[in-house]
Design a protein around this motif. Structure first.
Motif, PDB file in Angstrom:
ATOM      1  N   ALA A   9      36.209  41.895  32.306  1.00 12.61           N
ATOM      2  CA  ALA A   9      35.098  40.966  32.545  1.00 12.61           C
ATOM      3  C   ALA A   9      35.614  39.596  32.929  1.00 12.61           C
ATOM      4  O   ALA A   9      35.143  38.568  32.459  1.00 12.61           O
ATOM      5  N   GLY A  13      35.545  41.583  37.617  1.00  6.43           N
ATOM      6  CA  GLY A  13      34.615  42.469  36.937  1.00  6.43           C
ATOM      7  C   GLY A  13      33.196  41.940  36.934  1.00  6.43           C
ATOM      8  O   GLY A  13      32.223  42.698  37.124  1.00  6.43           O
ATOM      9  N   ALA A  17      29.970  43.665  38.791  1.00  8.53           N
ATOM     10  CA  ALA A  17      28.747  43.983  38.045  1.00  8.53           C
ATOM     11  C   ALA A  17      27.526  43.378  38.717  1.00  8.53           C
ATOM     12  O   ALA A  17      26.472  44.032  38.841  1.00  8.53           O
ATOM     13  N   VAL A  29      30.261  47.503  31.127  1.00  9.77           N
ATOM     14  CA  VAL A  29      31.440  46.637  31.240  1.00  9.77           C
ATOM     15  C   VAL A  29      32.174  46.629  29.908  1.00  9.77           C
ATOM     16  O   VAL A  29      31.604  46.248  28.876  1.00  9.77           O
TER      17      VAL A  29
END
Length: 454
Positions: A9, A13, A17, A29
């Motif tokens: 994340a 990431g 997303a 995630v």
């Protein structure tokens, strides 16, 4: 609905997303951090008093916007977020995830945005207490507001060396020296390419370098870290003019740019190839990040291009996923144009701040090569008549790469030592094969009770 699992994340990431959410998908995630942001935009715990401007400097607006975007997606139920968890193994369509307990997370498509780790080169004496990596020192500063040490020497090469030096001094730390092993001539080689590709970034870098003043030294040779009962005490080094120097300190921070974290990518089936520019093994993927059937890569785990490029590659991986699912998606051409410019900048930077291969190859026999296992360079060399010049066989006999880090910090240095002793190029030595679990796992969390018999 198609189950898309994103691992990581950070900027890559989060942007992946976002791209999937905007197309109507609901990604999962998984992230090792307790709060999204990754290493570059790492967030401190709730209630931390330092502002975004203090933590991220000129990147504060980007960091805050990215944090806010992800928090909003989670709050609105558009993303399933599993923080504080590590993907430690992969099976067909399932990720084995470790947090407070072991979980199995099924997926149909996998996006790996695993980022990078510090790339470290051994220095005689680096096993002493008080010797840290650049990334570790930056995490302590960002997440806890702590400078690791009273009198600090930063050594290695690359932009992070300069950035951390400025950040530590701004926080009030005593930075005794910043020693870059790349000579000014080396650094000048890529200056034109970096300036043409990203002039504003180059200008900011030069301004930071100027703020370090006489604390910064280029073309340094790191000779030995002295230590005593309480850890590091001084660093012996030789300046660009050949003069031996010694700096008293209680902390030494080392780092030579970054090493892509490719372990999960390899376990997922991605092919790796030697990249001579970045001097490391990197996954093979197309421009949008496709690396295999239903497998996509993004961010520094694919190429060491920095936070802005990670943002773009996250979007690209999301687009690739949508394309393969036959769903509407944004036009990738503008993203790819920007990504190519980022790649030109990163290539020039890698040439300006090279990995110190020759220094590693000349390590004395008594220098510790593998800190986890305490294996010296001479011990690895002594095993070569039996193991031959192949990294995995050398590992099995010498234990270099068998420790907690699983070779992340020592395998490249070990390959250099093997290559020098056998008269081969480093890529001919090969790489240590990835194997699960990719992180140390408490056995109690991994074992499941067998079902009771009727």
């Amino acid at each position: 609905m198609t189950r898309v699992l994103i691992v990581g994340a950070g900027p890559a990431g989060i942007r992946c997303a976002q791209t999937l959410v905007e197309a109507g998908l609901h990604p999962i995630v998984v992230d090792e951090g307790q709060r999204a942001g990754g290493q570059i935009y790492r967030r401190p715990p709730e209630g931390f008093s330092r502002t975004a401007a203090q933590l991220y400097g000129s990147e504060a607006a980007k960091a805050s916007a990215l944090h806010g975007l992800f928090d909003q997606m989670v709050a609105q139920g558009q993303v399933s977020y599993l923080p504080g968890r590590s993907v430690v193994a992969l099976g067909p369509g399932v990720a084995h995830v470790l947090g407070d307990a072991q979980e199995e997370v099924p997926f149909d498509r996998l996006v790996l945005a695993t980022g990078a780790t510090d790339r470290l080169a051994p220095v005689p004496g680096w096993q002493a207490g008080g010797v840290y990596s650049l990334g570790g020192a930056q995490i302590a500063l960002k997440a806890q507001g702590v400078a690791l040490g009273q009198r600090i020497v930063l050594a290695g090469s690359g932009p992070l060396l300069t950035l951390l030096g400025v950040q530590l001094r701004k926080a009030g730390a005593d930075v005794a020296a910043v020693l870059d092993t790349a000579s000014l001539g080396m650094q000048a080689r890529g200056a034109a390419g970096m300036t043409l590709a990203r002039p504003l970034v180059m200008a900011r870098g030069l301004m930071m370098r100027g703020r370090l003043g006489r604390v910064f030294h280029a073309g340094a040779r790191l000779d030995r870290i002295e230590s005593g009962p309480n850890g590091a005490e001084a660093l012996q080094w030789t300046n660009a003019g050949g003069k031996a120097r010694r700096i008293a300190c209680d902390t030494v921070v080392l780092g030579w740019h970054l090493l892509a974290d490719t372990t999960l990518a390899e376990l997922a089936g991605a092919q790796l190839g030697w990249n001579a520019v970045f001097h490391q093994w990197l996954p093979q993927a197309d421009e949008l990040g496709r690396a295999g059937e239903a497998l996509y890569l993004a961010g520094d785990g694919m190429r060491i291009l920095g936070a802005d490029a990670a943002d773009l590659s996250g979007r690209a991986a999301g687009i690739a996923c949508l394309q393969d699912l036959g769903l509407a998606h944004p036009d990738p051409k503008p993203i790819l144009r920007k990504s190519r410019r980022m790649t030109r900048f990163a290539n020039a930077m890698a040439r300006s701040f090279p990995w110190p291969a020759e220094a590693v190859r000349r390590l004395p026999d008594d220098a510790v090569l593998c800190r986890c296992e305490g294996i010296k360079a001479g011990e690895l060399r002594a095993n070569l008549p039996l193991s031959g010049p192949e990294a995995n066989r050398a590992k099995s006999l010498s234990r270099v790469g068998m420790g907690r880090c699983q070779g992340r910090y020592c395998q490249l240095a070990g390959a250099e030592v093997i290559a020098a002793a056998s008269g081969r190029a480093v890529d001919q030595v090969g790489r240590l094969r990835a194997q699960p679990p990719v992180r140390p796992v408490p056995i109690g969390r991994w074992i499941k009770e067998a079902p009771k018999a009727d």
